[in-house]
Each structure stands twice: as structure tokens, then as C-alpha cells.
Scaffold this motif. Structure first.
Motif, PDB file in Angstrom:
ATOM      1  N   GLU A 149       0.910  -1.213   0.055  1.00 46.16           N
ATOM      2  CA  GLU A 149      -0.077  -0.137   0.107  1.00 46.16           C
ATOM      3  C   GLU A 149       0.869   1.521  -0.124  1.00 46.16           C
ATOM      4  N   HIS A 150       1.943   1.266   0.532  1.00 46.46           N
ATOM      5  CA  HIS A 150       2.894   2.616   0.792  1.00 46.46           C
ATOM      6  C   HIS A 150       3.896   2.371  -0.098  1.00 46.46           C
ATOM      7  N   GLY A 151       3.828   2.663  -1.209  1.00 45.95           N
ATOM      8  CA  GLY A 151       5.069   2.579  -2.212  1.00 45.95           C
ATOM      9  C   GLY A 151       4.839   3.934  -3.188  1.00 45.95           C
ATOM     10  N   GLY A 152       5.993   4.303  -3.592  1.00 44.59           N
ATOM     11  CA  GLY A 152       5.903   5.627  -4.632  1.00 44.59           C
ATOM     12  C   GLY A 152       5.201   6.402  -4.111  1.00 44.59           C
ATOM     13  N   THR A 153       4.827   7.328  -5.163  1.00 44.40           N
ATOM     14  CA  THR A 153       3.876   8.531  -4.989  1.00 44.40           C
ATOM     15  C   THR A 153       2.413   7.804  -4.796  1.00 44.40           C
ATOM     16  N   HIS A 154       1.580   8.430  -3.634  1.00 44.45           N
ATOM     17  CA  HIS A 154       0.511   7.506  -3.649  1.00 44.45           C
ATOM     18  C   HIS A 154      -0.422   8.606  -2.863  1.00 44.45           C
ATOM     19  N   LEU A 155      -1.627   8.419  -2.458  1.00 45.63           N
ATOM     20  CA  LEU A 155      -2.630   9.193  -2.010  1.00 45.63           C
ATOM     21  C   LEU A 155      -2.784   8.496  -0.713  1.00 45.63           C
ATOM     22  N   ASP A 156      -2.597   8.883   0.473  1.00 44.22           N
ATOM     23  CA  ASP A 156      -3.141   8.484   1.588  1.00 44.22           C
ATOM     24  C   ASP A 156      -4.420   8.984   2.133  1.00 44.22           C
ATOM     25  N   ALA A 157      -5.522   7.922   1.805  1.00 40.50           N
ATOM     26  CA  ALA A 157      -6.775   8.474   2.146  1.00 40.50           C
ATOM     27  C   ALA A 157      -7.090   8.974   3.524  1.00 40.50           C
ATOM     28  N   PRO A 158      -7.786   9.975   3.744  1.00 41.58           N
ATOM     29  CA  PRO A 158      -8.043  10.576   4.995  1.00 41.58           C
ATOM     30  C   PRO A 158      -8.522   9.210   5.791  1.00 41.58           C
ATOM     31  N   ILE A 159      -9.243   8.328   5.775  1.00 43.98           N
ATOM     32  CA  ILE A 159      -9.684   7.202   6.672  1.00 43.98           C
ATOM     33  C   ILE A 159      -8.225   6.262   7.021  1.00 43.98           C
ATOM     34  N   HIS A 160      -7.259   6.681   6.358  1.00 47.65           N
ATOM     35  CA  HIS A 160      -6.085   5.732   6.667  1.00 47.65           C
ATOM     36  C   HIS A 160      -5.620   6.357   8.120  1.00 47.65           C
ATOM     37  N   PHE A 161      -5.936   7.553   8.373  1.00 46.56           N
ATOM     38  CA  PHE A 161      -5.467   7.973   9.785  1.00 46.56           C
ATOM     39  C   PHE A 161      -6.541   8.448  10.680  1.00 46.56           C
ATOM     40  N   ALA A 162      -7.754   8.231  10.223  1.00 41.33           N
ATOM     41  CA  ALA A 162      -8.916   8.626  11.301  1.00 41.33           C
ATOM     42  C   ALA A 162     -10.206   8.098  10.782  1.00 41.33           C
ATOM     43  N   ALA A 163     -10.858   7.354  11.597  1.00 38.69           N
ATOM     44  CA  ALA A 163     -12.131   6.605  11.256  1.00 38.69           C
ATOM     45  C   ALA A 163     -13.319   7.493  10.822  1.00 38.69           C
ATOM     46  N   GLY A 164     -13.985   6.909  10.275  1.00 36.33           N
ATOM     47  CA  GLY A 164     -15.144   7.562   9.342  1.00 36.33           C
ATOM     48  C   GLY A 164     -14.792   8.729   8.415  1.00 36.33           C
ATOM     49  N   ARG A 165     -13.452   8.908   7.914  1.00 35.37           N
ATOM     50  CA  ARG A 165     -13.343   9.713   6.897  1.00 35.37           C
ATOM     51  C   ARG A 165     -13.430   9.228   5.388  1.00 35.37           C
ATOM     52  N   ILE A 219     -12.956  10.829  -2.133  1.00 31.25           N
ATOM     53  CA  ILE A 219     -12.408  12.210  -1.980  1.00 31.25           C
ATOM     54  C   ILE A 219     -12.943  12.763  -3.308  1.00 31.25           C
ATOM     55  N   PRO A 220     -13.560  13.932  -3.174  1.00 33.74           N
ATOM     56  CA  PRO A 220     -14.004  14.808  -4.468  1.00 33.74           C
ATOM     57  C   PRO A 220     -12.732  15.091  -5.185  1.00 33.74           C
ATOM     58  N   LEU A 221     -12.885  14.969  -6.618  1.00 37.55           N
ATOM     59  CA  LEU A 221     -11.857  15.381  -7.543  1.00 37.55           C
ATOM     60  C   LEU A 221     -11.357  16.648  -7.375  1.00 37.55           C
ATOM     61  N   ALA A 222     -12.315  17.703  -6.948  1.00 36.63           N
ATOM     62  CA  ALA A 222     -11.761  19.070  -6.911  1.00 36.63           C
ATOM     63  C   ALA A 222     -10.616  19.239  -5.743  1.00 36.63           C
ATOM     64  N   GLN A 223     -10.685  18.234  -4.787  1.00 35.48           N
ATOM     65  CA  GLN A 223      -9.997  18.356  -3.792  1.00 35.48           C
ATOM     66  C   GLN A 223      -8.511  17.914  -3.947  1.00 35.48           C
ATOM     67  N   LEU A 224      -8.445  17.257  -5.096  1.00 30.91           N
ATOM     68  CA  LEU A 224      -7.238  16.680  -5.611  1.00 30.91           C
ATOM     69  C   LEU A 224      -6.531  17.431  -6.577  1.00 30.91           C
ATOM     70  N   MET A 225      -6.949  18.452  -6.804  1.00 32.81           N
ATOM     71  CA  MET A 225      -6.450  19.508  -7.817  1.00 32.81           C
ATOM     72  C   MET A 225      -5.939  20.883  -7.473  1.00 32.81           C
ATOM     73  N   GLY A 226      -5.184  21.580  -7.799  1.00 33.92           N
ATOM     74  CA  GLY A 226      -4.723  22.901  -7.398  1.00 33.92           C
ATOM     75  C   GLY A 226      -3.594  23.517  -8.257  1.00 33.92           C
ATOM     76  N   ALA A 227      -3.600  24.503  -7.938  1.00 33.88           N
ATOM     77  CA  ALA A 227      -2.555  25.455  -8.762  1.00 33.88           C
ATOM     78  C   ALA A 227      -1.151  24.882  -8.694  1.00 33.88           C
ATOM     79  N   GLY A 228      -0.568  25.123  -9.636  1.00 36.53           N
ATOM     80  CA  GLY A 228       0.845  24.648  -9.621  1.00 36.53           C
ATOM     81  C   GLY A 228       1.803  25.771 -10.169  1.00 36.53           C
ATOM     82  N   ALA A 229       3.164  25.657  -9.891  1.00 38.85           N
ATOM     83  CA  ALA A 229       4.289  26.159 -10.501  1.00 38.85           C
ATOM     84  C   ALA A 229       5.271  25.592 -10.909  1.00 38.85           C
TER      85      ALA A 229
END
Length: 125
Positions: free
Chosen positions: A78-94, A100-110
Motif C-alpha cells: 500500500e505504501h509505495g511510490g507516489t500515492h494518496l493516503d486517504a483520510p480514513i487511513h489516519f481517522a475513522a469515518g473519513r 475524495i472529491p476530484l476538486a480536492q485533488l487538484m490545485g494551482a501549481g508552479a
């Protein structure tokens, strides 16, 4: 007649005011850059991973019906390379990763281009 003319003038001003305003910036406009990396035998995994990456060829070739088909199975830690740790991984009920809404996985970059600097000191790969 003045009321009607005034009302028409107000509507024209309102329409022109709306039409002349720049559109709200699109938060998702621009170039999307895929920063993912392959999972394979070279992938870096969390140090506690006992099993890392396994690829098994299930089938490759022409089937009995005469068409070509290729299929593989793979497993990976599960924990290899570049990956996404889902919030539930660290907190029950998340959220799980698929929630996870796609909009929360995108953002500005430089872009920080250090090509010339790295070429000048021999550090480019």
C-alpha cells in the motif's frame, strides 16, 4: 414615456455592465500535469513492507475464439511510490480514496525550471 425610457436605459446599462465584466476565473483552467510514476520492481516502498511488487501474466496470445488478448494480475504494498493516503487511513469515518472529491485533488501549481542550473553543475540525470 420618461419612465419607460428610464427603465429601458437601466436595463441596457445592466446588460452592458454584466456583458462587459470579465468571466470569473476557472479554478481548473490551465494544463493538467500527471505527476504519477509507474509501480514496478524499482518503486520505493515504506521500509516495513515485506512484499513490494508482484506482476503475474495471466494470459497473452490468441484465444480459442481467434482474437488476441493480454491480461495481467499485480499486487503491491500500500505504501509505495507516489500515492494518496486517504483520510480514513489516519481517522475513522473519513473519506476513502474513491470518496475524495476530484476538486480536492487538484490545485494551482508552479513550474520551477532549474534545467540550466543543473546542467551547469552536472547534476542533471
Amino acid at each position: 414615456m420618461k419612465l419607460t425610457a428610464g427603465l429601458v436605459a437601466a436595463v441596457i446599462v445592466a446588460v452592458l455592465n454584466f456583458a462587459c465584466k470579465p468571466a470569473a476565473p476557472d479554478p481548473f483552467a490551465g494544463t493538467i500535469v500527471d505527476l504519477s510514476h509507474p509501480f514496478d520492481e524499482q518503486t520505493v516502498y515504506w521500509p516495513t513492507a515485506e512484499k513490494t511488487f508482484k506482476l503475474e501474466k495471466d494470459f497473452e496470445g490468441v484465444t480459442d475464439k481467434g482474437y488476441y488478448y493480454a491480461a495481467n494480475s499485480f499486487s503491491t504494498a500500500e505504501h509505495g511510490g507516489t500515492h494518496l493516503d486517504a483520510p480514513i487511513h489516519f481517522a475513522a469515518g473519513r473519506h476513502t480514496a474513491d470518496q475524495i472529491p476530484l476538486a480536492q485533488l487538484m490545485g494551482a501549481g508552479a513550474v520551477v525550471d532549474v534545467t540550466a542550473k543543473c546542467e551547469s553543475n552536472g547534476l542533471c540525470l
